[in-house]
Design an enzyme around this catalytic site. Sequence first.
Site, PDB file in Angstrom:
ATOM      1  N   HIS A  82       0.836  -1.207   0.000  1.00 31.40           N
ATOM      2  CA  HIS A  82       0.000   0.000   0.000  1.00 31.40           C
ATOM      3  C   HIS A  82       0.864   1.248   0.000  1.00 31.40           C
ATOM      4  CE1 HIS A  82       0.501   1.710   4.112  1.00 31.40           C
ATOM      5  NE2 HIS A  82       0.832   0.473   4.425  1.00 31.40           N
ATOM      6  N   CYS A  83       0.288   2.342  -0.447  1.00 30.99           N
ATOM      7  CA  CYS A  83       0.884   3.666  -0.285  1.00 30.99           C
ATOM      8  C   CYS A  83      -0.218   4.528   0.335  1.00 30.99           C
ATOM      9  CB  CYS A  83       1.417   4.211  -1.600  1.00 30.99           C
ATOM     10  SG  CYS A  83       0.289   4.085  -3.010  1.00 30.99           S
TER      11      CYS A  83
END
EC number: 3.1.3.16
Length: 374
Positions: free
Chosen positions: A251-252
């Site tokens: 994820h970011c």
Amino acid sequence: MGEKHTATSTTAEDLLRDMDCPVLKRLLKDDDEGGKCLLLDCRSFLAFSAGHVRGAVNARCNSIVRRRAKGSALSLERVLAGDEEARARLRAGLYSAVVLYDERTADVGSVREDSTLTLVLNALCTDAPGAQMFLLKGGYDRFLTEYPEYCLRTKSLPPLTSQSSGGPVEILPFLYLGSALHASRREVLDTVGISALLNVSSDCPNHFEGDYQYKSIPVEDNHKEDISSWFLEAIEFIDSVRDSSGRVLVHCQAGISRSATICLAYLMKRKRVRLDEAFEFVRRRRSIISPNFSFMGQLLQFESQVLATSCASAAAAAASPLLGPASATSLGMAGGSRPDTPGASPFIFSFPVSVVVNPAYLHHSSPITTSPGY
């Protein structure tokens, strides 16, 4: 395969026999015999991912590898790049039968000389000459029609939309892509079965340290960032989670640019697919992905490195400082860690005039996306 053949393809055709769908069904039904039969799916990565015969291994050869082969027989390393176990068992003669199939080729006499079937067949004749080889008559289409219970198909994907909703999406059984919101909700992580998180940002917190395994890649989403210097380290981390039977969420902030870039790099490296195939595969699962322009350039350069490795022989790999044992250093990943010197990675991107980027890769609203926070 036509009247004119090379010596290799003639030998291959002589060794290849037709197999009817009911015969393969009986082989699959028999657990003991099933372990001795190798199924080679000679379709594209995207087609294989959408559905394949149970237990099949994807054997393929993209256009770049074909061109660089210049008509010579390919090795098993090139057509079975992602399955070391199958290659080893083939060379050891542990399979009593090798069954090849594509989408719908009717029989041996219909196999085209320029097809992936022929390339895979010639590789088998070169590197595993003792194997008994068969062609599944009618290919995957016929077998799916007659025995759908012996096929594994991807669950129906939602239609492409401009916005992704719900939880993180499954890219591979052990690899998920999502956003910081998903990473902040324990119930989401537990529902999916996440055991590790790869945080591709410099500002998203790791909310549950001690409860999940974490790795952070502190990069910003801008055109100056060298995300490619982290590719191999990220791939190794994902592999370690896979090898421990875990599941990793990459994820970011929004799950659009940075984390998507890492997932694309993983598919290209481990599945030996081109960027366009990997991009379409991920986009079908998370429609809003849009790596920024520089990241796409770095992925293009990574593609050329990955496919060059696929094309190199074992001898060339041992002799080359780029592809040989020192490749981790050459790729800016000495010892499996990112380089100490910023910009040390050869993948940092400057667009040459001759490179053309498919507009479909880029964000719908702008040809260049460098907005921070992705």
